[in-house]
Design an enzyme around this catalytic site. Structure first.
Site, short mmCIF file in Angstrom:
data_model
loop_
_atom_site.label_atom_id
_atom_site.label_comp_id
_atom_site.label_asym_id
_atom_site.label_seq_id
_atom_site.Cartn_x
_atom_site.Cartn_y
_atom_site.Cartn_z
N TYR A 152 9.69 21.09 16.47
CA TYR A 152 8.70 20.53 15.53
C TYR A 152 7.80 19.53 16.27
O TYR A 152 6.58 19.56 16.17
CB TYR A 152 9.41 19.87 14.34
CG TYR A 152 8.46 19.35 13.29
CD1 TYR A 152 7.74 20.21 12.47
CD2 TYR A 152 8.28 17.97 13.10
CE1 TYR A 152 6.87 19.73 11.50
CE2 TYR A 152 7.41 17.49 12.13
CZ TYR A 152 6.71 18.37 11.33
OH TYR A 152 5.84 17.89 10.38
N SER A 177 1.51 14.63 12.67
CA SER A 177 2.73 13.95 12.17
C SER A 177 3.00 12.77 13.11
O SER A 177 2.52 12.77 14.25
CB SER A 177 3.90 14.92 12.24
OG SER A 177 5.13 14.26 12.02
N1 NAP Z 1 6.17 15.82 4.27
C1 NAP Z 1 6.21 15.07 5.35
O1 NAP Z 1 6.93 14.08 5.39
C2 NAP Z 1 5.33 15.38 6.53
C3 NAP Z 1 5.23 14.43 7.55
C4 NAP Z 1 4.40 14.68 8.62
C5 NAP Z 1 3.68 15.85 8.68
N2 NAP Z 1 3.80 16.77 7.69
C6 NAP Z 1 2.99 17.99 7.80
O2 NAP Z 1 2.29 18.17 6.58
C7 NAP Z 1 1.95 19.54 6.44
C8 NAP Z 1 2.32 20.00 5.04
O3 NAP Z 1 3.73 20.01 4.91
P1 NAP Z 1 4.52 19.49 3.63
O4 NAP Z 1 5.41 18.40 4.08
O5 NAP Z 1 3.59 19.25 2.53
O6 NAP Z 1 5.49 20.74 3.37
P2 NAP Z 1 5.53 21.85 2.25
O7 NAP Z 1 5.60 21.26 0.89
O8 NAP Z 1 6.63 22.78 2.69
O9 NAP Z 1 4.12 22.59 2.42
C9 NAP Z 1 3.87 23.47 3.48
C10 NAP Z 1 2.73 24.38 3.11
O10 NAP Z 1 2.45 25.23 4.24
C11 NAP Z 1 2.39 26.57 3.77
N3 NAP Z 1 2.68 27.56 4.79
C12 NAP Z 1 3.82 27.77 5.50
N4 NAP Z 1 3.66 28.81 6.33
C13 NAP Z 1 2.39 29.27 6.15
C14 NAP Z 1 1.62 30.32 6.70
N5 NAP Z 1 2.12 31.15 7.62
N6 NAP Z 1 0.35 30.47 6.29
C15 NAP Z 1 -0.17 29.66 5.33
N7 NAP Z 1 0.51 28.68 4.74
C16 NAP Z 1 1.78 28.48 5.16
C17 NAP Z 1 3.41 26.63 2.62
O11 NAP Z 1 3.15 27.76 1.83
P3 NAP Z 1 4.31 28.58 1.07
O12 NAP Z 1 4.58 27.82 -0.19
O13 NAP Z 1 3.70 29.92 0.84
O14 NAP Z 1 5.49 28.62 1.99
C18 NAP Z 1 3.08 25.30 1.93
O15 NAP Z 1 1.93 25.44 1.14
C19 NAP Z 1 2.67 20.28 7.55
O16 NAP Z 1 1.77 20.51 8.62
C20 NAP Z 1 3.73 19.29 7.97
O17 NAP Z 1 4.16 19.49 9.30
C21 NAP Z 1 4.61 16.57 6.62
#
Ligand code: NAP
Length: 320
Positions: A174, A161
């Site tokens: 985070y 991130s």
């Molecule tokens: N969106 C942003 O702006 C942003 C920016 C920078 C970095 N990121 C990073 O991008 C990645 C994806 O996040 P996202 O933003 O797409 O959020 P999201 O829509 O909440 O997706 C998160 C995913 O991680 C899964 N997860 C959570 N705990 C888990 C576990 N114990 N084992 C396996 N899967 C698990 C969730 O599954 P469930 O549905 O089962 O909970 C979901 O599929 C993360 O690493 C986040 O830190 C996101």
């Protein structure tokens, strides 16, 4: 004549089944396979949709049956029950991938969670929760799948991130977890070089996903509130500014494009910062330069401006 036509038909079908990966069992090794953790929503789902639609085979990790069924219904996708905190599921996933016989070319450590909490108030259990998924998760998954990735001289991409560089009030836990992913990537990259495995970190800015919705749900179900916090006002302002609904942010296709480059381009980069606007690029690049200036400021061998520019030019030349 009828018999001849019939043979021709069978032959054509057989040839087609060899030509098109999605069609056939025989052709499994021609279709590069990628494992994506946390594929149920947001960035992981987008990566799964994009890569599978381009003909790659995606093992899509998810936890809930409804998500597994939804992912399994997609072409070129096989869902795998995979909680990154559970070794039994991780080991079973490795066995499944091995049995499928496609090998594994790409690993995308995407699963992640967020919490918002001031560092002097956050409960240890909440820190454990986020570090378990965001730090130990990629560690466990990478360790488990490394033999398959090494065998295919493949690629590893970890979703870090811009919080791997930035750190602000309430984002401490985070940011700590994502700073860890920056270090993880650099060390892993050096260790995997001798196996011709390339390792990248992807640093997204703000994109649409369920990350804040899940954070708020967890706060509600664990009865986490800020009514007694020293930061009550600031926190309420932050939560109302952020909100669970991230639909005002861009779709994460750009993030998925960066993952595709990290996995499949001829010249993969160690880092892909992907931000939706110049402001987020500016925050991040300024912060990394600020840290450089702060580090240099009081050290015994302090570099002057000219020497710093010389170093910058050297680093720029290295990356060309
Ligand atoms: N969106 C942003 O702006 C942003 C920016 C920078 C970095 N990121 C990073 O991008 C990645 C994806 O996040 P996202 O933003 O797409 O959020 P999201 O829509 O909440 O997706 C998160 C995913 O991680 C899964 N997860 C959570 N705990 C888990 C576990 N114990 N084992 C396996 N899967 C698990 C969730 O599954 P469930 O549905 O089962 O909970 C979901 O599929 C993360 O690493 C986040 O830190 C996101």
């Amino acid at each position: 004549m009828k018999l001849f036509m019939c043979h021709m038909y069978v032959f054509i079908l057989f040839s087609m089944s060899i030509t098109f990966g999605g069609f056939a069992q025989e052709n499994k090794t021609d279709q590069k396979a990628v494992l994506v953790t946390g594929a149920s929503s947001g960035i992981g789902l987008k990566i799964t949709e994009e890569l599978s639609s381009k003909g790659y085979f995606v093992y899509a990790g998810a936890r809930k049956q409804a998500d597994l069924d939804r992912l399994n219904a997609m072409d070129n996708v096989q869902s795998i029950k995979l909680d990154v905190n559970k070794w039994d599921e991780i080991n079973a996933a490795v066995e499944t991938v091995k049995k499928e016989g496609r090998g594994l070319y790409g690993l995308v450590n995407n699963a992640g969670v967020a919490i918002l909490n001031p560092l002097i108030e956050v409960e240890e259990a909440d820190l454990e929760f986020i570090f378990n998924v965001n730090i130990y998760g990629p560690y466990r998954i990478t360790k488990a799948f490394a033999p398959l990735i090494i065998e295919s001289k493949g690629r590893i991409a970890t979703i870090s991130s811009i919080s791997g560089i930035l750190s602000h009030s309430f984002f401490g836990p985070y940011s700590m977890s994502k700073h860890a992913m920056e270090a993880f990537t650099d060390a892993l990259s050096a260790e995997m070089k001798k196996f011709d495995v390339h390792v990248s970190a992807i640093e997204p800015g703000n994109y649409n996903s369920k990350i804040i919705e899940s954070l708020i749900k967890r706060m509600e179900s664990n009865d986490i509130s800020f009514k007694n916090s020293l930061y009550k006002e600031e926190f309420e302002k932050l939560i109302s500014a952020y909100g669970a609904d991230r639909s005002r942010f861009k779709d994460p296709k750009e993030v998925s494009d960066a993952v595709e480059k990290a996995l499949f381009s001829d010249n993969p980069k160690p880092r892909y910062m992907v931000v939706p606007n110049e402001m987020e690029a500016n925050w991040t690049i300024t912060q990394i330069l600020r840290e450089m200036v702060q580090l240099n400021e009081n050290q015994s061998y302090k570099y002057d401006r000219e020497a710093l520019i010389e170093i910058l030019d050297k680093v720029l030349a290295e990356t060309e």
